[in-house]
Motif scaffolding. Structure first.
Motif, PDB file in Angstrom:
ATOM      1  N   VAL A 195     -48.355  -4.928 -10.452  1.00  0.00           N
ATOM      2  CA  VAL A 195     -48.941  -3.830 -11.243  1.00  0.00           C
ATOM      3  C   VAL A 195     -48.181  -3.681 -12.565  1.00  0.00           C
ATOM      4  O   VAL A 195     -48.776  -3.558 -13.637  1.00  0.00           O
ATOM      5  N   GLU A 196     -46.831  -3.695 -12.490  1.00  0.00           N
ATOM      6  CA  GLU A 196     -46.020  -3.550 -13.706  1.00  0.00           C
ATOM      7  C   GLU A 196     -46.344  -4.659 -14.700  1.00  0.00           C
ATOM      8  O   GLU A 196     -46.498  -4.415 -15.906  1.00  0.00           O
ATOM      9  N   LYS A 197     -46.425  -5.881 -14.200  1.00  0.00           N
ATOM     10  CA  LYS A 197     -46.702  -7.010 -15.078  1.00  0.00           C
ATOM     11  C   LYS A 197     -48.045  -6.861 -15.775  1.00  0.00           C
ATOM     12  O   LYS A 197     -48.162  -7.066 -16.991  1.00  0.00           O
ATOM     13  N   GLU A 198     -49.093  -6.472 -14.990  1.00  0.00           N
ATOM     14  CA  GLU A 198     -50.424  -6.320 -15.566  1.00  0.00           C
ATOM     15  C   GLU A 198     -50.448  -5.194 -16.599  1.00  0.00           C
ATOM     16  O   GLU A 198     -51.046  -5.325 -17.678  1.00  0.00           O
ATOM     17  N   VAL A 199     -49.787  -4.088 -16.263  1.00  0.00           N
ATOM     18  CA  VAL A 199     -49.787  -2.929 -17.173  1.00  0.00           C
ATOM     19  C   VAL A 199     -49.062  -3.275 -18.471  1.00  0.00           C
ATOM     20  O   VAL A 199     -49.557  -3.023 -19.580  1.00  0.00           O
ATOM     21  N   ILE A 200     -47.877  -3.864 -18.352  1.00  0.00           N
ATOM     22  CA  ILE A 200     -47.097  -4.200 -19.547  1.00  0.00           C
ATOM     23  C   ILE A 200     -47.840  -5.226 -20.395  1.00  0.00           C
ATOM     24  O   ILE A 200     -47.884  -5.124 -21.625  1.00  0.00           O
ATOM     25  N   SER A 206     -45.138  -4.700 -29.632  1.00  0.00           N
ATOM     26  CA  SER A 206     -43.690  -4.610 -29.840  1.00  0.00           C
ATOM     27  C   SER A 206     -43.100  -3.848 -28.674  1.00  0.00           C
ATOM     28  O   SER A 206     -43.744  -2.956 -28.108  1.00  0.00           O
ATOM     29  N   SER A 207     -41.885  -4.205 -28.295  1.00  0.00           N
ATOM     30  CA  SER A 207     -41.249  -3.548 -27.155  1.00  0.00           C
ATOM     31  C   SER A 207     -41.028  -2.069 -27.422  1.00  0.00           C
ATOM     32  O   SER A 207     -41.094  -1.241 -26.506  1.00  0.00           O
ATOM     33  N   ARG A 208     -40.770  -1.719 -28.687  1.00  0.00           N
ATOM     34  CA  ARG A 208     -40.526  -0.310 -29.005  1.00  0.00           C
ATOM     35  C   ARG A 208     -41.784   0.530 -28.818  1.00  0.00           C
ATOM     36  O   ARG A 208     -41.768   1.588 -28.188  1.00  0.00           O
ATOM     37  N   ASN A 222     -36.468  -6.224 -20.723  1.00  0.00           N
ATOM     38  CA  ASN A 222     -36.007  -6.751 -19.427  1.00  0.00           C
ATOM     39  C   ASN A 222     -37.189  -7.163 -18.549  1.00  0.00           C
ATOM     40  O   ASN A 222     -37.160  -8.198 -17.861  1.00  0.00           O
ATOM     41  N   LYS A 223     -38.247  -6.341 -18.544  1.00  0.00           N
ATOM     42  CA  LYS A 223     -39.432  -6.649 -17.733  1.00  0.00           C
ATOM     43  C   LYS A 223     -40.143  -7.899 -18.261  1.00  0.00           C
ATOM     44  O   LYS A 223     -40.685  -8.699 -17.490  1.00  0.00           O
ATOM     45  N   ILE A 224     -40.180  -8.056 -19.576  1.00  0.00           N
ATOM     46  CA  ILE A 224     -40.812  -9.239 -20.173  1.00  0.00           C
ATOM     47  C   ILE A 224     -40.103 -10.511 -19.705  1.00  0.00           C
ATOM     48  O   ILE A 224     -40.746 -11.513 -19.343  1.00  0.00           O
ATOM     49  N   ARG A 225     -38.775 -10.445 -19.699  1.00  0.00           N
ATOM     50  CA  ARG A 225     -38.007 -11.603 -19.231  1.00  0.00           C
ATOM     51  C   ARG A 225     -38.187 -11.830 -17.730  1.00  0.00           C
ATOM     52  O   ARG A 225     -38.339 -12.959 -17.259  1.00  0.00           O
ATOM     53  N   GLU A 226     -38.196 -10.727 -16.959  1.00  0.00           N
ATOM     54  CA  GLU A 226     -38.288 -10.821 -15.506  1.00  0.00           C
ATOM     55  C   GLU A 226     -39.628 -11.412 -15.071  1.00  0.00           C
ATOM     56  O   GLU A 226     -39.696 -12.271 -14.179  1.00  0.00           O
ATOM     57  N   TYR A 227     -40.718 -10.949 -15.737  1.00  0.00           N
ATOM     58  CA  TYR A 227     -42.049 -11.391 -15.323  1.00  0.00           C
ATOM     59  C   TYR A 227     -42.555 -12.574 -16.153  1.00  0.00           C
ATOM     60  O   TYR A 227     -43.709 -13.013 -15.995  1.00  0.00           O
ATOM     61  N   LYS A 228     -41.692 -13.034 -17.076  1.00  0.00           N
ATOM     62  CA  LYS A 228     -42.064 -14.179 -17.919  1.00  0.00           C
ATOM     63  C   LYS A 228     -43.382 -13.946 -18.653  1.00  0.00           C
ATOM     64  O   LYS A 228     -44.291 -14.771 -18.652  1.00  0.00           O
TER      65      LYS A 228
END
Length: 533
Positions: free
Chosen positions: A495-500, A509-511, A526-532
Motif C-alpha cells: 500500500v505504501e509503495k502504491e501510494v507514494i 519531489s520528496s519535499r 528512505n521509502k523510495i530506496r526501500e521500495y526501489k
C-alpha cells in the motif's frame, strides 16, 4: 597713502601692456596687485599720495589707443570670487572644509564652524589635524586620492567630545594631480534626529494591521490598552506572525511615541557582539573599539522603547545583565565601571516555548517573570483564517506597487485555496508566495493552477478525496482472495509503495510528497530506496 582699484578694458594689441606700465611708473604709482581678465582687460590695485596722480593716470590711460574704458572698482576680481564662494558655502545645510596640497585649511563654512565649535579666523591657515584630530579621512583623500563616504568621527575640543559624520574627496587639476581635498561634515545628533523623524513617518500603527477575525480584533483592543503605560510586554507567536509590527504599533500608540524605537534581533548576533550593541563599551574595552567608546542601544533608546526580538535566544550570562537593567533601571558599558541610568520601555518577543526552556535550564525564571508582565499572544495564520482573504489582497497591492506592476486579483477559487493552507511561515510565507507568483504570471487574475504550477501550495480537498479512492483501490487490488493470507507487513508495504508512487507522479519531489502525506522528505527518500521506486 590711499589705495585705489581700477579696471582697464582694452582691445588686445602688441605692446599695450608695456605702455600701461610705463604710464603707471611715470605717475609714481605704487602697484600692490594686478589681475588679468582673459580677453577683456586687467585690474590694478595701487596706492599713491595725491588724488591728482590718480586723475592724471586715468586721463593718460584713457588716451591710449585700443583702451576702451577705465573705471574704478571697490574690490579685486579674486576678492569678489572669494566672497561669492563663501556665500555659496554658507548657503548649504552641511559643513564644508577644504585643504590645500599641504593639508592647510583653505576654506571652511559656518556650518562646519558651528559643529566644530570654532571661528573661521581660528580655522583658516591651520593644519587640518589641529582642528579635527589625528589622521582624519580628508588626509586619505589628499595623500592617496581615496574617496570616502560618510563615517562617524569625533574630536575633543575644550574638554568636550564633538561627534560628526564626515566624507571626503580629492581635488585634482586638469593634469589629474591632487592639489587639495574637500570634506563634507554633518552634525551627528542632527543626522540622528533626521533618521528618527523618517522612522516616525514610516512607523506602523494599529491601523496598518490588516485583520477582520474576532481573535485579532480582541488582541488589538488589548494592545491599544496596554500601549498607554510603560510596563514591559512579551509578545508570543510563531515566526512570521508580525511581532515587530505589533511592537512598533504599541510604541507609536504610547506616551513614548515621539521618542526613539530601536529594534534588535537577539538571535542574529554573537554573544559578545550583542552585549556591546546593547550596553555599549568604553574606549579600550577590546581590540578595535572606537576611540572614545560608544553608546549602546539602551542609551540610544533612552526615553523610548527597545524591542528585543527573539529574546529566547540570548545566553544565560546576558540574561543576568538584562535582568539587572529591568530591576535597577541602569546599565554599565562593557569595560566601564560607572552605572548609567536609563529610562527605557522593553518590548520582548519570541517564538520559543520559554516555559519549557525554564524547565530545561536554558532560560532564567526570574527574567521570565520580569518580561512576562503583559503577555500578548499573536495567533498563527491558520487559526485566524478569516484574515487571509483581506490580508492576501492587501499584500498583492503592496507587492504590485513595489515591483511597479499593474494590480492583479485573486479568483474566488484561489481565495478558497489559500484559506485551506496551513501556512507554517504565517504572513511572511503568504507574502513571499504571492510575490513569487506575481513576478511569474502575466494575467490580471491569479487562478488556482498558478499556485500549483509555481508554488508549493496543495489542493488539500481534492487531494484527500483522490487519496481515499486510491487507497481503497490499492487495498482491493493487492489483497489476494485465497485461504493463505500474506503477512500484514507485506500488505502495508504494498500500500505504501502504491501510494507514494501515485503521489510522486503528481508531486515529483520528496519535499512536496512529504507535505502531501504528512511526513518528512527524509521519510519519503528512505521509502523510495526501500521500495526501489
Amino acid at each position: 597713502m590711499r589705495e585705489y582699484i581700477i579696471q582697464i578694458d582694452f582691445v588686445n594689441c602688441p605692446g599695450l601692456g608695456y605702455e600701461i606700465f610705463r604710464i603707471t611708473e611715470k605717475n609714481n604709482i605704487d602697484k600692490i596687485a594686478m589681475e588679468v581678465i582673459p580677453n577683456h582687460g586687467m585690474v590694478i590695485q595701487f596706492q599713491c599720495a595725491a588724488e591728482e596722480q590718480v586723475t592724471c593716470l586715468v586721463a593718460e590711460l584713457t588716451a591710449l589707443k585700443n583702451i576702451t574704458s577705465v573705471a574704478f572698482r571697490t574690490q579685486m576680481p579674486y576678492q569678489e570670487k572669494e566672497i561669492e564662494l563663501r556665500t555659496i558655502l554658507n548657503s548649504v545645510n552641511e559643513g564644508v572644509l577644504a585643504v590645500n596640497k599641504e593639508g592647510v585649511i583653505s576654506h571652511i563654512n559656518d556650518v562646519t564652524c558651528n559643529i566644530l565649535q570654532c571661528t573661521m579666523e581660528e580655522a583658516l591657515g591651520l593644519k587640518v589635524e589641529e582642528l579635527v584630530g589625528e589622521a582624519p579621512p580628508i588626509l586619505e583623500a589628499l595623500r592617496f586620492g581615496h574617496i570616502s563616504k560618510l563615517k562617524k568621527w569625533q574630536v575633543t575640543r575644550n574638554e568636550k567630545v564633538l561627534q560628526f559624520l564626515s566624507g571626503s574627496i580629492p581635488i585634482r587639476n586638469d593634469q589629474g594631480e591632487i592639489i587639495g581635498a574637500v570634506a563634507t561634515i554633518q552634525d551627528f545628533q542632527q543626522v540622528e534626529k533626521v533618521i528618527l523623524h523618517a522612522e516616525k513617518a514610516n512607523r506602523f500603527t494599529f491601523d496598518d494591521i490588516v485583520h477582520q477575525s474576532p481573535s485579532m480584533i480582541r488582541l488589538i483592543a488589548s494592545a491599544r490598552t496596554v500601549a498607554r503605560n510603560s510596563s514591559t510586554i512579551l509578545l508570543r507567536g510563531e515566526s512570521g506572525t508580525g511581532k515587530e509590527l505589533f511592537a512598533t504599533a504599541i510604541h507609536a500608540a504610547g506616551t513614548r511615541g515621539k521618542n526613539p524605537f530601536i529594534p534588535i534581533n537577539c538571535a542574529a548576533l554573537t554573544e559578545s557582539l550583542l552585549e556591546s550593541e546593547l550596553f555599549g563599551y568604553e574606549e579600550g574595552a577590546y581590540t578595535g573599539a572606537v576611540k572614545g567608546g560608544r553608546q549602546g542601544l539602551f542609551e540610544q533608546a533612552n526615553g523610548g522603547t527597545l524591542f528585543l526580538d527573539e529574546i529566547g535566544d540570548i545566553s544565560l550570562r546576558l540574561q543576568v545583565r538584562l535582568l539587572r537593567v529591568l530591576q535597577e533601571g541602569s546599565i554599565r558599558r562593557v569595560g566601564g565601571n560607572k552605572d548609567i541610568r536609563v529610562d527605557v520601555r522593553i518590548i520582548a518577543a519570541t517564538h520559543r516555548n520559554l516555559e519549557e526552556m525554564i524547565r530545561s535550564g536554558e532560560f532564567r525564571d526570574d527574567l521570565y517573570y520580569r518580561l512576562n508582565v503583559i503577555p500578548l499572544v499573536i495567533l498563527p495564520l491558520r487559526e485566524r483564517k478569516e484574515d487571509i482573504p483581506l490580508l492576501a489582497q492587501h499584500l498583492i497591492r503592496k507587492i504590485c506597487n513595489k515591483i511597479q506592476k499593474p494590480e492583479v486579483h485573486l479568483t474566488k477559487e484561489s481565495v478558497e485555496l489559500l484559506v485551506t493552507q496551513k501556512w507554517p511561515g504565517n504572513v511572511r510565507q503568504l507574502e513571499n508566495t504571492l510575490e513569487r507568483l506575481i513576478n511569474l504570471i502575466d494575467t490580471t487574475e491569479i487562478r488556482p493552477e498558478h499556485f500549483w504550477d509555481w508554488t508549493d501550495i496543495i489542493d488539500h480537498t481534492a487531494l484527500k478525496s483522490s487519496m481515499i479512492n486510491k487507497k481503497q483501490q490499492t487495498l482491493q487490488v493487492n489483497i489476494p482472495l485465497c485461504d493463505e493470507w500474506p503477512h500484514l507487513r507485506d500488505v502495508v508495504a504494498n500500500v505504501e509503495k502504491e501510494v507514494i508512487t501515485s503521489v510522486l507522479k503528481k508531486y515529483p519531489s520528496s519535499r512536496l510528497a512529504g507535505q502531501v502525506l504528512g511526513v518528512s522528505n527524509t521519510t519519503i527518500l528512505n521509502k523510495i530506496r526501500e521500495y526501489k521506486i
